[in-house]
Design a protein around this motif. Structure first.
Motif, short mmCIF file in Angstrom:
data_model
loop_
_atom_site.label_atom_id
_atom_site.label_comp_id
_atom_site.label_asym_id
_atom_site.label_seq_id
_atom_site.Cartn_x
_atom_site.Cartn_y
_atom_site.Cartn_z
N GLN A 18 28.16 16.90 -49.96
CA GLN A 18 29.60 16.84 -50.24
C GLN A 18 30.39 17.75 -49.32
O GLN A 18 31.42 17.37 -48.79
N ARG A 19 29.89 18.97 -49.12
CA ARG A 19 30.69 19.94 -48.40
C ARG A 19 30.63 19.73 -46.89
O ARG A 19 31.64 19.85 -46.21
N TYR A 20 29.43 19.43 -46.37
CA TYR A 20 29.29 19.38 -44.91
C TYR A 20 29.16 17.96 -44.37
O TYR A 20 29.85 17.58 -43.44
N GLU A 21 28.24 17.18 -44.97
CA GLU A 21 28.01 15.87 -44.37
C GLU A 21 29.25 14.99 -44.45
O GLU A 21 29.59 14.30 -43.49
N ALA A 22 29.94 15.03 -45.59
CA ALA A 22 31.15 14.21 -45.74
C ALA A 22 32.18 14.58 -44.67
O ALA A 22 32.80 13.71 -44.05
N ALA A 23 32.33 15.90 -44.42
CA ALA A 23 33.30 16.36 -43.42
C ALA A 23 32.91 15.88 -42.03
O ALA A 23 33.75 15.44 -41.25
N ILE A 24 31.59 15.97 -41.71
CA ILE A 24 31.14 15.55 -40.38
C ILE A 24 31.35 14.05 -40.21
O ILE A 24 31.75 13.58 -39.14
N LYS A 25 31.11 13.30 -41.28
CA LYS A 25 31.33 11.86 -41.20
C LYS A 25 32.78 11.55 -40.87
O LYS A 25 33.07 10.66 -40.08
N GLU A 26 33.68 12.32 -41.46
CA GLU A 26 35.11 12.10 -41.19
C GLU A 26 35.44 12.44 -39.75
O GLU A 26 36.19 11.74 -39.08
N ILE A 27 34.87 13.56 -39.25
CA ILE A 27 35.19 13.99 -37.89
C ILE A 27 34.77 12.93 -36.88
O ILE A 27 35.52 12.57 -35.97
N PHE A 28 33.54 12.42 -37.04
CA PHE A 28 33.04 11.45 -36.06
C PHE A 28 33.38 10.02 -36.46
O PHE A 28 33.03 9.09 -35.74
N ALA A 29 34.02 9.86 -37.61
CA ALA A 29 34.39 8.53 -38.10
C ALA A 29 33.21 7.58 -38.06
O ALA A 29 33.29 6.48 -37.51
#
Lengths: 126, 166
Positions: free
Chosen positions: B154-165
């Motif tokens: 939730q904290r890291y993978e979701a954010a990375i997914k958003e960054i790299f779309a």
């Protein structure tokens, strides 16, 4: 030099020193390689960060322009620390380094060594 | 355009090399500008064939927010680990967890693995060959190991997914 600047630098250096010391204490006190990995990868980052910030404030104050070497060192450190930890963990997996008895999910080590997906161990087995 | 990509196959890397060179030397003198530019052109020319296609950073603003969040977490991680190291050893309950990955490309996985190593209580050990699992060593495992998995996802993978779309 201004008293407040000196105070700020001292606080940063002391904080950095404490965290580096804690990282080293961790190396001695912790019981197995995997657990030991945690101390230098983390405690040392903040420790060095503090020391570098102190150096940055001092240099900027002495020379009158912003010193940015330290930022580069921090950048290299933040990039290399996880990679080193990863490689060390990988080597430990391959050498089947002994670990603390109460380490949970030890069966993961066998699959991790061959880069295979984890095998679900049935609950009643352990 | 073709000239551009022929002489500057990796423009962002070239710029980064020049900036780092100038920062390392701490000067903006013409000599260093020229030397830095030569390096910034030559090194990418040599390295370009080694490039592996990676997803682009789709949201730079999110990336900056992510870096700040991770920096904050590093501070928290340090204090937590310091307390555990100095405190009694019986409080340490290590363990391994396998985190299922939604990311597929190597760069996002590298970013996630590095973040996991730098943040509280976890060090990433190994990625499976099919890039679907990340093995993580946890310094102090909570009663329910799914908590750790959920936290990372939730904290890291979701954010990375958003960054790299992706």
């Amino acid at each position: 030099m201004n008293f407040w600047v000196e105070l700020l630098i001292s606080v940063l250096l002391l904080l950095g020193g404490v965290f580096v010391l804690v990282g080293s204490i961790g190396l001695i006190r912790l019981k197995d390689l995997y657990v030991r990995l945690h101390a230098p990868t983390k405690a040392t980052t903040l420790g060095l960060g503090g020391i570098l910030l102190g150096s940055m404030v001092y240099m900027s104050h002495q020379h009158g322009y912003l010193s940015i070497h330290e930022l580069l060192i921090t950048l290299f450190l933040v990039i290399t620390a996880p990679v080193t930890a990863h490689i060390l963990a990988k080597v430990a997996l391959h050498h089947e380094v002994a670990m603390m008895k109460r380490t949970r999910n030890q069966h993961h080590v066998d699959t991790a060594r061959s880069q295979l997906p984890p095998q679900e161990q049935s609950r009643d087995k352990d | 355009m073709s000239m551009n990509s022929r002489w500057l196959p990796m423009p962002i890397h070239s710029l980064l090399l020049l900036v780092v060179w100038l920062m390392l030397n701490g000067s903006l003198s013409p000599g260093h500008l020229i030397l830095g530019s030569i390096l910034a052109i030559c090194i990418p020319l040599i390295c370009a064939p080694l490039q592996v296609p990676q997803p682009k950073i789709a949201r730079p603003y999110r990336a900056i927010r992510y870096i700040l969040m991770v920096l904050g977490d590093i501070v928290v991680a340090n204090i937590q680990v310091a307390l555990l190291v100095v405190g009694p050893m019986r409080r340490i309950n290590p363990g391994f967890v396998a985190v299922p990955l939604d990311l597929q490309d190597t760069l996002p996985i590298t970013v996630l693995a590095s973040t996991v190593t730098m943040t509280p209580g976890t060090v990433s050990c190994e990625v499976t060959e099919d890039r679907k699992w990340l093995y993580v060593h946890v310094l102090d495992m909570p009663g329910d190991e799914q908590e750790v998995v959920k936290h990372i996802k939730q904290r890291y993978e979701a954010a990375i997914k958003e960054i790299f779309a992706c």
